[in-house]
Scaffold this motif. Sequence first.
Motif, PDB file in Angstrom:
ATOM      1  N   PRO A  90       0.806  -1.220   0.000  1.00  0.00           N
ATOM      2  CA  PRO A  90       0.000   0.000   0.000  1.00  0.00           C
ATOM      3  C   PRO A  90       0.835   1.263   0.000  1.00  0.00           C
ATOM      4  O   PRO A  90       2.000   1.274   0.407  1.00  0.00           O
ATOM      5  CB  PRO A  90      -0.792  -0.121   1.305  1.00  0.00           C
ATOM      6  CG  PRO A  90       0.097  -0.922   2.198  1.00  0.00           C
ATOM      7  CD  PRO A  90       0.815  -1.890   1.305  1.00  0.00           C
ATOM      8  N   ALA A  91       0.216   2.335  -0.441  1.00  0.00           N
ATOM      9  CA  ALA A  91       0.832   3.652  -0.341  1.00  0.00           C
ATOM     10  C   ALA A  91       0.854   4.116   1.102  1.00  0.00           C
ATOM     11  O   ALA A  91       1.809   4.754   1.555  1.00  0.00           O
ATOM     12  CB  ALA A  91       0.056   4.649  -1.196  1.00  0.00           C
ATOM     13  N   ALA A  92      -0.227   3.800   1.846  1.00  0.00           N
ATOM     14  CA  ALA A  92      -0.363   4.327   3.198  1.00  0.00           C
ATOM     15  C   ALA A  92      -1.318   3.472   4.000  1.00  0.00           C
ATOM     16  O   ALA A  92      -2.077   2.656   3.462  1.00  0.00           O
ATOM     17  CB  ALA A  92      -0.880   5.770   3.149  1.00  0.00           C
ATOM     18  N   VAL A  93      -1.263   3.689   5.292  1.00  0.00           N
ATOM     19  CA  VAL A  93      -2.261   3.175   6.228  1.00  0.00           C
ATOM     20  C   VAL A  93      -2.907   4.381   6.879  1.00  0.00           C
ATOM     21  O   VAL A  93      -2.216   5.309   7.314  1.00  0.00           O
ATOM     22  CB  VAL A  93      -1.623   2.270   7.290  1.00  0.00           C
ATOM     23  CG1 VAL A  93      -2.601   1.990   8.423  1.00  0.00           C
ATOM     24  CG2 VAL A  93      -1.143   0.960   6.669  1.00  0.00           C
ATOM     25  N   ILE A  94      -4.236   4.406   6.932  1.00  0.00           N
ATOM     26  CA  ILE A  94      -4.951   5.500   7.577  1.00  0.00           C
ATOM     27  C   ILE A  94      -5.639   4.969   8.825  1.00  0.00           C
ATOM     28  O   ILE A  94      -6.271   3.910   8.805  1.00  0.00           O
ATOM     29  CB  ILE A  94      -5.962   6.172   6.617  1.00  0.00           C
ATOM     30  CG1 ILE A  94      -6.615   7.392   7.297  1.00  0.00           C
ATOM     31  CG2 ILE A  94      -7.002   5.196   6.093  1.00  0.00           C
ATOM     32  CD1 ILE A  94      -7.371   8.289   6.321  1.00  0.00           C
ATOM     33  N   VAL A  95      -5.503   5.696   9.937  1.00  0.00           N
ATOM     34  CA  VAL A  95      -6.013   5.195  11.208  1.00  0.00           C
ATOM     35  C   VAL A  95      -6.527   6.340  12.073  1.00  0.00           C
ATOM     36  O   VAL A  95      -6.004   7.460  12.022  1.00  0.00           O
ATOM     37  CB  VAL A  95      -4.915   4.409  11.969  1.00  0.00           C
ATOM     38  CG1 VAL A  95      -3.762   5.321  12.386  1.00  0.00           C
ATOM     39  CG2 VAL A  95      -5.476   3.667  13.174  1.00  0.00           C
ATOM     40  N   GLU A  96      -7.572   6.072  12.825  1.00  0.00           N
ATOM     41  CA  GLU A  96      -8.026   6.952  13.902  1.00  0.00           C
ATOM     42  C   GLU A  96      -7.465   6.395  15.212  1.00  0.00           C
ATOM     43  O   GLU A  96      -7.549   5.189  15.455  1.00  0.00           O
ATOM     44  CB  GLU A  96      -9.547   6.964  13.991  1.00  0.00           C
ATOM     45  CG  GLU A  96     -10.273   7.384  12.732  1.00  0.00           C
ATOM     46  CD  GLU A  96     -11.683   6.824  12.711  1.00  0.00           C
ATOM     47  OE1 GLU A  96     -12.610   7.555  13.113  1.00  0.00           O
ATOM     48  OE2 GLU A  96     -11.854   5.650  12.301  1.00  0.00           O
ATOM     49  N   THR A  97      -6.923   7.249  16.058  1.00  0.00           N
ATOM     50  CA  THR A  97      -6.442   6.760  17.344  1.00  0.00           C
ATOM     51  C   THR A  97      -7.599   6.338  18.242  1.00  0.00           C
ATOM     52  O   THR A  97      -7.458   5.442  19.074  1.00  0.00           O
ATOM     53  CB  THR A  97      -5.603   7.822  18.070  1.00  0.00           C
ATOM     54  OG1 THR A  97      -6.437   8.950  18.362  1.00  0.00           O
ATOM     55  CG2 THR A  97      -4.435   8.277  17.220  1.00  0.00           C
ATOM     56  N   ILE A  98      -8.737   6.987  18.087  1.00  0.00           N
ATOM     57  CA  ILE A  98      -9.991   6.600  18.733  1.00  0.00           C
ATOM     58  C   ILE A  98     -11.075   6.673  17.672  1.00  0.00           C
ATOM     59  O   ILE A  98     -11.276   7.718  17.050  1.00  0.00           O
ATOM     60  CB  ILE A  98     -10.354   7.519  19.911  1.00  0.00           C
ATOM     61  CG1 ILE A  98      -9.251   7.511  20.978  1.00  0.00           C
ATOM     62  CG2 ILE A  98     -11.692   7.104  20.526  1.00  0.00           C
ATOM     63  CD1 ILE A  98      -9.466   8.498  22.092  1.00  0.00           C
ATOM     64  N   GLN A  99     -11.760   5.584  17.455  1.00  0.00           N
ATOM     65  CA  GLN A  99     -12.817   5.555  16.451  1.00  0.00           C
ATOM     66  C   GLN A  99     -14.112   6.070  17.071  1.00  0.00           C
ATOM     67  O   GLN A  99     -14.769   5.368  17.835  1.00  0.00           O
ATOM     68  CB  GLN A  99     -13.009   4.128  15.935  1.00  0.00           C
ATOM     69  CG  GLN A  99     -11.793   3.577  15.203  1.00  0.00           C
ATOM     70  CD  GLN A  99     -12.005   2.138  14.730  1.00  0.00           C
ATOM     71  OE1 GLN A  99     -12.714   1.356  15.380  1.00  0.00           O
ATOM     72  NE2 GLN A  99     -11.404   1.795  13.613  1.00  0.00           N
ATOM     73  N   GLY A 100     -14.465   7.299  16.747  1.00  0.00           N
ATOM     74  CA  GLY A 100     -15.666   7.891  17.319  1.00  0.00           C
ATOM     75  C   GLY A 100     -16.928   7.311  16.734  1.00  0.00           C
ATOM     76  O   GLY A 100     -17.752   6.724  17.440  1.00  0.00           O
ATOM     77  N   GLU A 101     -17.101   7.449  15.431  1.00  0.00           N
ATOM     78  CA  GLU A 101     -18.279   6.915  14.753  1.00  0.00           C
ATOM     79  C   GLU A 101     -18.348   5.399  14.897  1.00  0.00           C
ATOM     80  O   GLU A 101     -19.425   4.817  14.954  1.00  0.00           O
ATOM     81  CB  GLU A 101     -18.240   7.303  13.271  1.00  0.00           C
ATOM     82  CG  GLU A 101     -19.465   6.927  12.471  1.00  0.00           C
ATOM     83  CD  GLU A 101     -20.661   7.821  12.744  1.00  0.00           C
ATOM     84  OE1 GLU A 101     -21.782   7.429  12.375  1.00  0.00           O
ATOM     85  OE2 GLU A 101     -20.477   8.898  13.337  1.00  0.00           O
ATOM     86  N   GLY A 102     -17.197   4.765  14.989  1.00  0.00           N
ATOM     87  CA  GLY A 102     -17.140   3.307  15.094  1.00  0.00           C
ATOM     88  C   GLY A 102     -17.492   2.765  16.461  1.00  0.00           C
ATOM     89  O   GLY A 102     -17.566   1.541  16.644  1.00  0.00           O
ATOM     90  N   GLY A 103     -17.688   3.650  17.455  1.00  0.00           N
ATOM     91  CA  GLY A 103     -18.111   3.172  18.766  1.00  0.00           C
ATOM     92  C   GLY A 103     -17.176   3.506  19.902  1.00  0.00           C
ATOM     93  O   GLY A 103     -17.136   2.811  20.915  1.00  0.00           O
ATOM     94  N   VAL A 104     -16.395   4.579  19.775  1.00  0.00           N
ATOM     95  CA  VAL A 104     -15.416   4.998  20.790  1.00  0.00           C
ATOM     96  C   VAL A 104     -14.455   3.848  21.087  1.00  0.00           C
ATOM     97  O   VAL A 104     -14.247   3.437  22.232  1.00  0.00           O
ATOM     98  CB  VAL A 104     -16.096   5.513  22.083  1.00  0.00           C
ATOM     99  CG1 VAL A 104     -15.089   6.249  22.957  1.00  0.00           C
ATOM    100  CG2 VAL A 104     -17.261   6.440  21.771  1.00  0.00           C
ATOM    101  N   ASN A 105     -13.876   3.310  20.032  1.00  0.00           N
ATOM    102  CA  ASN A 105     -12.868   2.260  20.153  1.00  0.00           C
ATOM    103  C   ASN A 105     -11.505   2.920  20.296  1.00  0.00           C
ATOM    104  O   ASN A 105     -11.056   3.634  19.402  1.00  0.00           O
ATOM    105  CB  ASN A 105     -12.885   1.353  18.923  1.00  0.00           C
ATOM    106  CG  ASN A 105     -14.257   0.756  18.674  1.00  0.00           C
ATOM    107  OD1 ASN A 105     -14.874   0.232  19.596  1.00  0.00           O
ATOM    108  ND2 ASN A 105     -14.749   0.845  17.448  1.00  0.00           N
ATOM    109  N   VAL A 106     -10.839   2.676  21.417  1.00  0.00           N
ATOM    110  CA  VAL A 106      -9.594   3.361  21.759  1.00  0.00           C
ATOM    111  C   VAL A 106      -8.399   2.469  21.430  1.00  0.00           C
ATOM    112  O   VAL A 106      -8.290   1.346  21.941  1.00  0.00           O
ATOM    113  CB  VAL A 106      -9.557   3.731  23.251  1.00  0.00           C
ATOM    114  CG1 VAL A 106      -8.277   4.485  23.598  1.00  0.00           C
ATOM    115  CG2 VAL A 106     -10.784   4.562  23.625  1.00  0.00           C
ATOM    116  N   ALA A 107      -7.513   2.963  20.590  1.00  0.00           N
ATOM    117  CA  ALA A 107      -6.271   2.241  20.305  1.00  0.00           C
ATOM    118  C   ALA A 107      -5.274   2.500  21.422  1.00  0.00           C
ATOM    119  O   ALA A 107      -5.038   3.643  21.804  1.00  0.00           O
ATOM    120  CB  ALA A 107      -5.686   2.686  18.970  1.00  0.00           C
TER     121      ALA A 107
END
Length: 421
Positions: free
Chosen positions: A203-220
Amino acid sequence: MNQITPTPDVFENHESQVRSYSRQWPAVFDTAQGSWITDENGKRYLDFFAGAGALNYGHNHPVLKTALVDYIMRDGITHGLDMSTVAKRDFLATFTEKILAPRGLDYKVQFPGPTGTNTVEAALKLARKVTGRSSVINFTNAFHGMTLGALSVTGNSMKRAGAGIPLVHATPMPFDNYFGGATDDFQWMERVLDDSGSGINRPAAVIVETIQGEGGVNVARAEWLQALAELLKRRDILLIVDDVQMGVGRTGQFFSFEEAGIVPDIVTLSKSIGGYGMPMALTLIRPDLDVWGPGEHNGTFRGNNPAFVTSAAAIEHFWSDDTFEKEILAKGERIRAAFTDLAHRFEGVSTRGRGMVHGLVFADGDLAGKVTSMAYDQGLLAETSGPSDEVVKLLPPLTISEEDLDHGLSILRQATETVCS
């Protein structure tokens, strides 16, 4: 006070069926100040939604309002595309001096279109241009926006279906704790990246949220983000952190990735970066990656000068030292304590979050909706998130008083007790 007769037929008859928040909160709102929003009949609602994270400094903050009104009254430039303006110069200088430099961050600042999905599109496009590769890795339950490129790296099936065409050149990988600790964090990802027979293009890149808000407040976890950054660095893959909702202090520090001590190659910001709810977005780019040709990526409203003014004023007022950060973390602890208490008291209820974004998670998603509906009846705005809308998600203004915060938490406590008893 004279009661105004609501006219919902105007919205029903003339506004598209795509509207959503007005369905769960049917009041017709009129004014707002601080953490409160008032409808046309004078009923006040405590706002634990804050414009989906676009109002971290609350409604109509007096310092920001004064800066904006003064700028407008002196006939300051409103629309400037990417022309050089005094407002843009002041913003860039303030952002560099108060935000980037103290954190040892060296980024070029790109102004794409003014929304979160605009900055994500710019980031994906640039990553592909830099590397010459087309594919991108995203994560389960991710949300990155509603335009086609951003949708391709979004997990929500309902939102993806709205594209109407195949969404390609993206491969999802499991987010932190997706398997509940049953497998090593990056066992699958490392294997397919290094196996020439996996069928996965580099891949060119990986895109990530440190905390997924819309996804359910999933905290990395910090260690998960650190391992991800190291994995990508070894393989010459760019790391894009989407900080559209979780940046600008939502987790305590200005950037949500600071706790992990990582330095992304590209960062996307929008929502509260405008300071006043004004449309604005930034794409922060590692200097050597800034290979755009003039005008190669543009947008008519990439020069929202009033937003430059309110953003600079907000940074000067709130981020000149660490006082605001400490206040955010202290209020976050109040939310965590209240939600932890509820999780201990009721079976099938748990909590997760960091700073001033927290979720109250229900095993039965219908219960989360009932809690937010009851809260609305009691004068509190809070939304649900997650794949099954099973999470009551809190995004109160970072500037909320402790008294108002406790009042809102009391409403949620009572609603949860009623629903779960």
